[in-house]
Structures are given as C-alpha cells and as structure tokens.
Write an enzyme that holds these catalytic residues in place. Structure first.
Site, PDB file in Angstrom:
ATOM      1  CG  ASP A 183      56.257  34.337  68.150  1.00  0.00           C
ATOM      2  OD1 ASP A 183      56.587  33.066  67.578  1.00  0.00           O
ATOM      3  OD2 ASP A 183      56.156  34.980  67.724  1.00  0.00           O
ATOM      4  CG  ASP A 203      53.325  37.955  71.453  1.00  0.00           C
ATOM      5  OD1 ASP A 203      53.990  37.723  71.028  1.00  0.00           O
ATOM      6  OD2 ASP A 203      53.520  39.057  71.283  1.00  0.00           O
TER       7      ASP A 203
END
Length: 147
Positions: A38, A17
C-alpha cells in the site's frame, strides 16, 4: 497533504504506506517512489507523471526457505462513492523492483486508479488488481491503442 501541491524530483522511500496521498489535488513529476505494501495510498486526486515506482521485495523466513515472496500492493486508493472525484493517474511511469506487487487493491468500494503509457516489468503480478473486500463489485475499463 495540502490541496494543490506539486512535487518535482522528490524521493519517497519506505516499506508500507510510503506516500500518504490523503486528500486534495496533487501533481508528482519525475519522482521516485519505493515501497512494498500500500505504498501509495489515500483519497487524493493526483497525477503521477514520469515517476519511477520501485517495488521492494517482502519475505518471511518460511517464504525464503521455499524461494517465495509476498506480493505487495502499489496503490490503495480510497474513493468513497461514485460521485467522489478522487483517484490516482499514473502517466508515462516505470514500474520495476526486486519484489512482486499488484497494481493496487480497493481501499474503499469505489477505488479508481489509472495506469496510462506506463512501462510495467515482471514485478507486477499477472492478476494485476486485487478487489480486496469488494470482490464482485469491480468495474474495469480496458484501454487499448488504436493503430
């Protein structure tokens, strides 16, 4: 993140993230973005121009013993419906690193990510994209150059 934000020559470095492209319209130019899982995610409507995308390797003790590496995900885009205008466009970027990764995974049912004119090294796994929980609902457009 705010609407209509512009980032020039910035560095975003983490593992998971890394860059929360949450909402709004954004333009990233000549940025360095590093992560493993991600690491570019959210619901933004964004253009990444001439950016360096660096995939970090992620392993476990068991994987190291077998000389393996976990394949991460560069993007996790969260478009919610076919009418949602969000999506990520990577134009003239470079993808390299010391890990392995999918170009992205569907964070929601209508995820939209475009890689155009982007140089991709062998860090990108051959499958390219992971439909995650939305297998069977993929809509893929392949663009080839015309001589």
């Amino acid at each position: 993140m705010a609407d209509k934000a512009w980032f020039y020559g910035c560095r975003f470095i983490s593992v998971q993230d890394t860059l929360a492209d949450g909402f709004g319209r954004h333009y990233f130019q000549n940025c360095y973005i590093e992560g493993a899982i991600d690491f570019i995610w959210g619901y933004g409507q964004s253009i990444y121009q001439n950016c360096m995308i660096y995939v970090k390797g992620v392993t476990s003790k068991e994987m190291l013993e077998n000389e393996g590496m976990l394949a991460g995900f560069i993007t996790a885009q969260g478009r919610e419906s076919e009418h949602d205008t969000s999506g990520f466009v990577f134009n003239n970027c470079v993808i390299e690193g010391d890990g392995k990764a999918f170009l992205g995974r569907a964070y929601r049912g209508y995820s939209r990510v475009v890689f155009y004119g982007t140089t991709m090294s062998s860090v990108v796994v051959p499958e390219g994209w992971n439909a995650w929980h939305y297998k069977g609902h993929e809509y893929v457009i392949v663009i080839t150059s015309i001589p």
